[in-house]
Design a protein around this motif. Structure first.
Motif, PDB file in Angstrom:
ATOM      1  N   GLU A 768      73.736   5.577  24.707  1.00  0.00           N
ATOM      2  CA  GLU A 768      74.223   6.922  24.990  1.00  0.00           C
ATOM      3  C   GLU A 768      75.673   7.061  24.548  1.00  0.00           C
ATOM      4  OE1 GLU A 768      73.540   7.991  29.006  1.00  0.00           O
ATOM      5  OE2 GLU A 768      71.368   8.023  28.796  1.00  0.00           O
ATOM      6  N   ILE A 769      75.910   6.717  23.286  1.00  0.00           N
ATOM      7  CA  ILE A 769      77.251   6.801  22.713  1.00  0.00           C
ATOM      8  C   ILE A 769      77.220   7.837  21.598  1.00  0.00           C
ATOM      9  CG2 ILE A 769      79.132   5.544  21.602  1.00  0.00           C
ATOM     10  CD1 ILE A 769      78.550   4.517  24.375  1.00  0.00           C
ATOM     11  N   SER A 770      78.164   8.765  21.653  1.00  0.00           N
ATOM     12  CA  SER A 770      78.286   9.772  20.603  1.00  0.00           C
ATOM     13  C   SER A 770      79.723   9.804  20.107  1.00  0.00           C
ATOM     14  CB  SER A 770      77.899  11.159  21.128  1.00  0.00           C
ATOM     15  OG  SER A 770      76.534  11.191  21.481  1.00  0.00           O
ATOM     16  N   TYR A 771      79.880  10.189  18.857  1.00  0.00           N
ATOM     17  CA  TYR A 771      81.192  10.251  18.223  1.00  0.00           C
ATOM     18  C   TYR A 771      81.404  11.657  17.673  1.00  0.00           C
ATOM     19  CZ  TYR A 771      80.590   5.187  18.354  1.00  0.00           C
ATOM     20  OH  TYR A 771      80.368   3.910  18.775  1.00  0.00           O
ATOM     21  N   ARG A 772      82.624  12.127  17.825  1.00  0.00           N
ATOM     22  CA  ARG A 772      82.944  13.472  17.361  1.00  0.00           C
ATOM     23  C   ARG A 772      84.182  13.425  16.474  1.00  0.00           C
ATOM     24  NH1 ARG A 772      83.852  18.667  21.378  1.00  0.00           N
ATOM     25  NH2 ARG A 772      83.914  20.303  19.797  1.00  0.00           N
ATOM     26  N   PHE A 773      84.087  14.061  15.315  1.00  0.00           N
ATOM     27  CA  PHE A 773      85.182  14.090  14.351  1.00  0.00           C
ATOM     28  C   PHE A 773      85.464  15.564  14.012  1.00  0.00           C
ATOM     29  CE2 PHE A 773      82.654  10.302  13.839  1.00  0.00           C
ATOM     30  CZ  PHE A 773      83.588   9.273  13.840  1.00  0.00           C
ATOM     31  N   MET A 774      86.748  15.922  14.053  1.00  0.00           N
ATOM     32  CA  MET A 774      87.148  17.276  13.683  1.00  0.00           C
ATOM     33  C   MET A 774      88.178  17.176  12.554  1.00  0.00           C
ATOM     34  SD  MET A 774      87.561  18.907  17.516  1.00  0.00           S
ATOM     35  CE  MET A 774      87.544  20.593  16.970  1.00  0.00           C
ATOM     36  N   ALA A 775      87.932  17.908  11.488  1.00  0.00           N
ATOM     37  CA  ALA A 775      88.803  17.856  10.317  1.00  0.00           C
ATOM     38  C   ALA A 775      89.305  19.256  10.013  1.00  0.00           C
ATOM     39  CB  ALA A 775      88.042  17.295   9.118  1.00  0.00           C
ATOM     40  N   GLY A 776      90.631  19.391   9.907  1.00  0.00           N
ATOM     41  CA  GLY A 776      91.226  20.679   9.600  1.00  0.00           C
ATOM     42  C   GLY A 776      91.366  20.913   8.107  1.00  0.00           C
ATOM     43  N   ALA A 777      91.898  22.082   7.785  1.00  0.00           N
ATOM     44  CA  ALA A 777      92.064  22.449   6.381  1.00  0.00           C
ATOM     45  C   ALA A 777      93.336  21.875   5.786  1.00  0.00           C
ATOM     46  CB  ALA A 777      92.058  23.973   6.238  1.00  0.00           C
ATOM     47  N   HIS A 778      94.075  21.083   6.549  1.00  0.00           N
ATOM     48  CA  HIS A 778      95.243  20.353   6.056  1.00  0.00           C
ATOM     49  C   HIS A 778      94.951  18.865   6.191  1.00  0.00           C
ATOM     50  CE1 HIS A 778      99.321  18.737   5.791  1.00  0.00           C
ATOM     51  NE2 HIS A 778      99.700  19.905   5.265  1.00  0.00           N
ATOM     52  N   ALA A 779      95.414  18.083   5.236  1.00  0.00           N
ATOM     53  CA  ALA A 779      95.092  16.652   5.204  1.00  0.00           C
ATOM     54  C   ALA A 779      95.604  15.906   6.433  1.00  0.00           C
ATOM     55  CB  ALA A 779      95.652  16.025   3.931  1.00  0.00           C
ATOM     56  N   LYS A 780      96.625  16.424   7.089  1.00  0.00           N
ATOM     57  CA  LYS A 780      97.190  15.758   8.263  1.00  0.00           C
ATOM     58  C   LYS A 780      96.745  16.430   9.564  1.00  0.00           C
ATOM     59  CE  LYS A 780     101.277  13.879   5.954  1.00  0.00           C
ATOM     60  NZ  LYS A 780     102.765  13.787   5.954  1.00  0.00           N
ATOM     61  N   THR A 781      95.557  16.964   9.544  1.00  0.00           N
ATOM     62  CA  THR A 781      95.005  17.600  10.731  1.00  0.00           C
ATOM     63  C   THR A 781      93.635  16.999  11.013  1.00  0.00           C
ATOM     64  OG1 THR A 781      96.162  19.655  10.225  1.00  0.00           O
ATOM     65  CG2 THR A 781      94.364  19.786  11.797  1.00  0.00           C
ATOM     66  N   GLY A 782      93.572  16.111  12.013  1.00  0.00           N
ATOM     67  CA  GLY A 782      92.322  15.461  12.368  1.00  0.00           C
ATOM     68  C   GLY A 782      92.274  15.103  13.841  1.00  0.00           C
ATOM     69  N   TRP A 783      91.100  15.020  14.370  1.00  0.00           N
ATOM     70  CA  TRP A 783      90.880  14.706  15.799  1.00  0.00           C
ATOM     71  C   TRP A 783      89.581  13.946  15.910  1.00  0.00           C
ATOM     72  CZ3 TRP A 783      87.007  15.886  19.331  1.00  0.00           C
ATOM     73  CH2 TRP A 783      87.326  15.827  20.688  1.00  0.00           C
ATOM     74  N   ASP A 784      89.543  12.961  16.801  1.00  0.00           N
ATOM     75  CA  ASP A 784      88.287  12.251  17.030  1.00  0.00           C
ATOM     76  C   ASP A 784      88.167  11.880  18.495  1.00  0.00           C
ATOM     77  OD1 ASP A 784      90.169  10.224  17.168  1.00  0.00           O
ATOM     78  OD2 ASP A 784      89.477   9.174  15.386  1.00  0.00           O
ATOM     79  N   ALA A 785      86.942  11.598  18.900  1.00  0.00           N
ATOM     80  CA  ALA A 785      86.673  11.265  20.292  1.00  0.00           C
ATOM     81  C   ALA A 785      85.327  10.555  20.358  1.00  0.00           C
ATOM     82  CB  ALA A 785      86.659  12.512  21.162  1.00  0.00           C
ATOM     83  N   ALA A 786      85.119   9.882  21.471  1.00  0.00           N
ATOM     84  CA  ALA A 786      83.831   9.226  21.729  1.00  0.00           C
ATOM     85  C   ALA A 786      83.405   9.558  23.146  1.00  0.00           C
ATOM     86  CB  ALA A 786      83.933   7.719  21.539  1.00  0.00           C
TER      87      ALA A 786
END
Length: 885
Positions: A768-786
């Motif tokens: 029951e492990i999920s990963y989430r990745f968010m990528a913005g329209a700028h190269a230095k805009t990112g977010w992740d979580a588990a």
């Protein structure tokens, strides 16, 4: 020590109380306070009350007793002691000279204890009335400091026991003391019922000293009305209740910039998150500030102060903390030792002060290196079930326990539907009394007085005498007083309602035995993970029809304004459930047969529910229907129409993205969504944003999610993989006049309200492990979580995306101004997901989304896989499938 020790002078043994009770029943004569509508008594108040506020409280307490006489035909005067008529007997309230002359010293009465004493024909009714000692500037505007109104408690119990007064509903809004009754007509109030009494008599041997089981029984909002006091719901007097206190002692806003060494070292850096600070426990300044915080609270006037670590606790990783008190990696023990040492210091510097230590998550288990706590200590248990109390039985805790009950926190079924049964609270009170719990905080106050009024009444009255009171007697007591001729049918109504929710109330609700369960493999799970479906199970059509029939019959039998007002409250709360359940049942029918006719029935029901909710809020200039309540019970104070629509997700309330909040106009136009499946083609070389390997890769389009703020913009998805990486390419259309320049954002900033795309992966079906990745329209805009690594179900991060997880991945965005679009290539190594490269035919669960930023903070959103009316990216039940070639 082999037994749990308590120092509880306010408690009298039940055997003593029983002897007093038996002594009362075996008497030679009665004092007649009223007979055939006449009385010779007067009500006497002290000449010199402690403060003007307490003088007003005593005056209103006298009015309560006066109203009980008036309800039975007698006019009884209220006079100060110096003006009493010597030839007439009296009910003497509070710290009168007469009470002192007859050995009643109210200053010796602890907490909410009181005395009823007959002296000749006179009766003393007295508790300890005193003002709060907390300095005015130390109070919290939302949680006022309370005076002790012990005589009001004494009078409320006297009125119920001897004068036929029933306290059925709160008679004042929260945060108000009994002095506020000066504006109320007690006789006309639907909150109180004065039973018809041909005679009011009291034993001439009356001599009761009652010490209530609890010194605090509060919630938010706290109350101090006659109802509260009669039902043993006592506000905090000169007491702080156990909570997270380190951030009060070491506020991040004050210290984080100037003293970063005070805060936890995590991954080689001192914490910089001022919203959720964690601390370096080995730092002597931190230890001193935590102690000084207790000193400050005591010197501000508090008798009881609290001590507890922050929520979502994260351990400091510095070398000094690792070596602290030779406890190794046992952070529970480190915290317990710090708490004990802090309490010992306070005992020396302020011997009369009392400290309540919080037992919570890390400190849920008792300490291992010591068994005896300092003499000024009590322990606050965040659970009060038997399994929570049992581990502490061999510990010496001089101040005993305080605790939390979770009866009415948002409990899976929404905060606007009934949560507990009378049988549940009866058993609970018996357990709390046996465990000598001295103070309670109700996490969730319980505010559904129409449908759960009998439950609150049962709980309050059970605290009067847990050994002899029972729900089977208290429910008729409530219904007979509240509904008169309609009592039998309302008892049937409540019996059917509570029978329907019994499984939920007694077993599935928060902290109950089936709240979580252990599957054959993996971590504990919450038994109910979709409260939307739970509501369908609880409130089935046959139940609703039967309840409706009973309520209609009761309404026909109502023969006075007070009963009609009470039934009106029941009707409003029941109609809310009826509308809610109808929408849910029609939604289920729609999912079985998603045609236009079933969709229209559902959308019509949603519109009807919204109209019902809107009607609960009078528009400017409109007046509510005339009812004589002292407050509005439903909707709850501070809850607007969006709250009642369940438009905001909360703890155990994931309703915002269900059909309850559909934009029905948009849904009538929108095509039906559904779950998706996509193939992930294999490539022998690493993929690039514009590489030829994408030429023959399947493309899928995301579905725009309602509500629609602007003309929907297209978003497409393609996927590839090689032996080491998963490649996701997404292309996002921009509006003709939209922005094409995007700013960088710091790492781990949630991008759901920024221009961004999202990838949600659940690689292993058995985990029951999920990963989430968010990528913005700028190269230095990112977010992740588990999600799934936090195992403690009480941890606020349990079952949620934990943004403290950081994985290895990249994204390469590119904005094409001429084409009015932006694209990105997201590259995720399989090792980041803890899996090997997938073989052909391997299937993962996944979802993809786009957040499109508009003006004025508005957002349009699109999602790949969804369900009818459910476009919640976090809902794993709507994930589609990606199949590797």
């Amino acid at each position: 020590m082999n037994c749990l020790r308590f120092r509880i002078p306010r408690f009298l043994p039940v055997s003593v109380l029983l002897l007093v009770s038996f002594a009362i029943n075996v008497h030679s004569a009665d004092l007649t306070l009223l007979s055939e509508g006449k009385s010779t008594y007067q009500i006497v108040t002290p000449d010199t009350p402690p403060t003007p506020e307490l003088a007003s409280c005593l005056e209103q307490t006298a009015r309560l007793l006066q109203a009980a006489f008036k309800a039975n035909g007698a006019d009884v005067a209220i006079i100060s002691e110096s003006k009493r008529v010597p030839s007439q007997p009296a009910l003497l309230l509070g710290n009168t000279a007469f009470a002192k002359q007859n050995s009643v010293d109210v200053t010796t009465l602890t907490d909410w204890s009181y005395i009823h004493k007959a002296v000749g024909k006179d009766i003393i009714i007295a508790g300890h009335d005193h003002a709060s000692s907390v300095k005015p500037d130390a109070g919290n505007a939302r949680r006022r400091e309370w005076d002790r109104t012990g005589t009001a408690k004494a009078a409320a119990d006297f009125a119920r026991t001897y004068m036929g007064v029933r306290f059925l509903f709160p008679d004042l809004p929260g945060y108000t003391q009994v002095s506020a009754h000066s504006k109320n007509d007690l006789l006309a109030s639907p909150s109180i019922e004065f039973l018809s009494m041909k005679a009011i008599t009291v034993p001439d041997t009356l001599n009761t000293h009652k010490a209530p089981l609890l010194r605090i029984n509060s919630s938010h909002p706290a109350g101090g009305s006659f109802y509260d006091l009669a039902h043993n719901r006592f506000p905090r007097v000169n007491a702080l209740y156990g909570s997270h206190t380190w951030d009060r002692a070491v506020p991040a806003e004050k210290y984080m910039d100037a003293h970063p060494e005070y805060f936890a070292l995590i991954n080689g850096e001192r914490m910089k998150d001022k919203a959720r600070p964690q601390y370096c426990l080995s730092n002597p300044d931190v230890q001193e500030l935590i102690y000084q915080d207790l000193v400050n609270q005591v010197e501000a006037g508090y008798d009881y102060v609290d001590l507890g670590q922050p929520d979502g606790y994260r351990e400091c990783q510095c070398e000094a903390c690792a070596k602290l008190w030779d406890t190794g990696g046992d952070w529970s023990e480190k915290i317990w030792i710090l708490n004990r040492r802090t309490a010992e210091r306070l005992l020396k510097s302020h011997p009369k002060a009392r400290v309540t230590m919080m037992s919570y998550i890390l400190t849920a288990t008792p300490p291992k290196t010591f068994k005896a706590f300092p003499a000024n200590t009590s322990v606050m248990l965040t659970g009060t079930n038997e399994e929570d109390i049992a581990p502490w039985r061999s510990y010496e805790i001089p101040g005993g326990f305080t605790g939390y009950v979770y009866n009415w926190c948002p409990n899976l079924g929404s905060r606007y539907t009934p949560m507990r049964t009378p049988q549940y609270v009866e058993a609970q009170v018996k357990r709390l009394a046996a465990g000598r719990i001295q103070a309670l905080y109700r996490d969730g106050p319980g505010q559904l007085f129409g449908l759960e009024g009998p439950v609150y009444y049962t709980m309050g009255r059970m605290f009067d005498d847990p050994d002899h009171n029972a729900a089977k007697d208290l429910i008729p007591e409530f219904c007979d007083a509240a509904f008169g001729k309609a009592s039998p049918i309302m008892r049937t109504f409540y019996d059917q309602l509570y029978d329907a929710i019994m499984l939920y109330s007694d077993h599935l609700g928060t902290r109950n035995n089936l709240w979580t369960y252990q599957p054959l493999e993996g971590r504990k799970r919450k038994t109910v993970r979709d409260p939307f479906q739970l509501l369908a199970f609880l409130y089935h059509p046959e139940l609703l029809a039967s309840l409706e029939a009973n309520l209609i019959q009761a309404e026909k039998l109502a023969d006075n304004a007070k009963i009609k007002a009470r039934l009106s409250l029941v009707r409003t709360e029941f109609d809310y459930i009826r509308h809610l359940a109808r929408v849910i049942h029609l939604y289920q029918a729609f999912t079985v047969q998603p045609d236009e006719a079933s969709r229209d029935r559902l959308l019509n029901a949603i519109d009807a529910r919204n109209a019902f909710i809107e009607a609960l809020y009078p528009k400017k200039g409109e007046k509510r229907a005339e009812v004589r309540w002292e407050q509005v019970f439903f909707p709850f104070p501070g809850h607007d129409a969006n709250h009642l629509r369940l438009a905001h997700d909360g703890y155990q309330e994931p309703f915002a993205n269900t059909c309850l909040n559909w934009d029905t106009k948009a849904m009538r136009r929108a095509p039906l969504p559904g779950k998706k499946r996509i193939s992930v083609a294999a490539t022998s070389t690493p993929a690039t944003l514009d590489g030829p390997e994408w030429k023959h890769v399947a493309t899928q389009t995301l579905t725009v999610a309602p509500p629609f703020n602007q003309a929907p913009r297209n978003t497409t998805l393609q996927m590839l993989h090689d032996k080491t990486n998963l490649y996701v390419r997404m292309t996002c259309e921009l509006p003709p006049d939209g922005k094409t320049t995007f700013s960088p954002q710091r790492r781990d900033l949630d991008l759901s309200n920024q221009e961004s795309v999202e990838v949600y992966l659940s690689p292993a079906a058995e985990r029951e492990i999920s990963y989430r990745f968010m990528a913005g329209a700028h190269a230095k805009t990112g977010w992740d979580a588990a999600a799934g690594f936090i195992t403690d179900v009480m941890d606020p991060r349990h079952g949620r995306d934990d943004a403290t997880w950081n994985g290895e991945w990249t994204h390469q965005p590119e904005v094409d101004v001429s084409k009015k679009q932006w694209r990105t290539l997201i590259t995720i190594p399989f090792k980041t997901l803890g899996v090997a490269g997938p073989t052909p035919g391997t299937t993962w669960r996944a979802n993809f989304a786009r957040n499109h930023q508009l003006v004025r903070s508005m957002m349009d959103r699109a999602i790949w896989s969804s369900a009818i009316g459910n476009t919640n990216m976090n809902d794993r039940s709507i994930f589609g499938e990606i199949v590797f070639e």
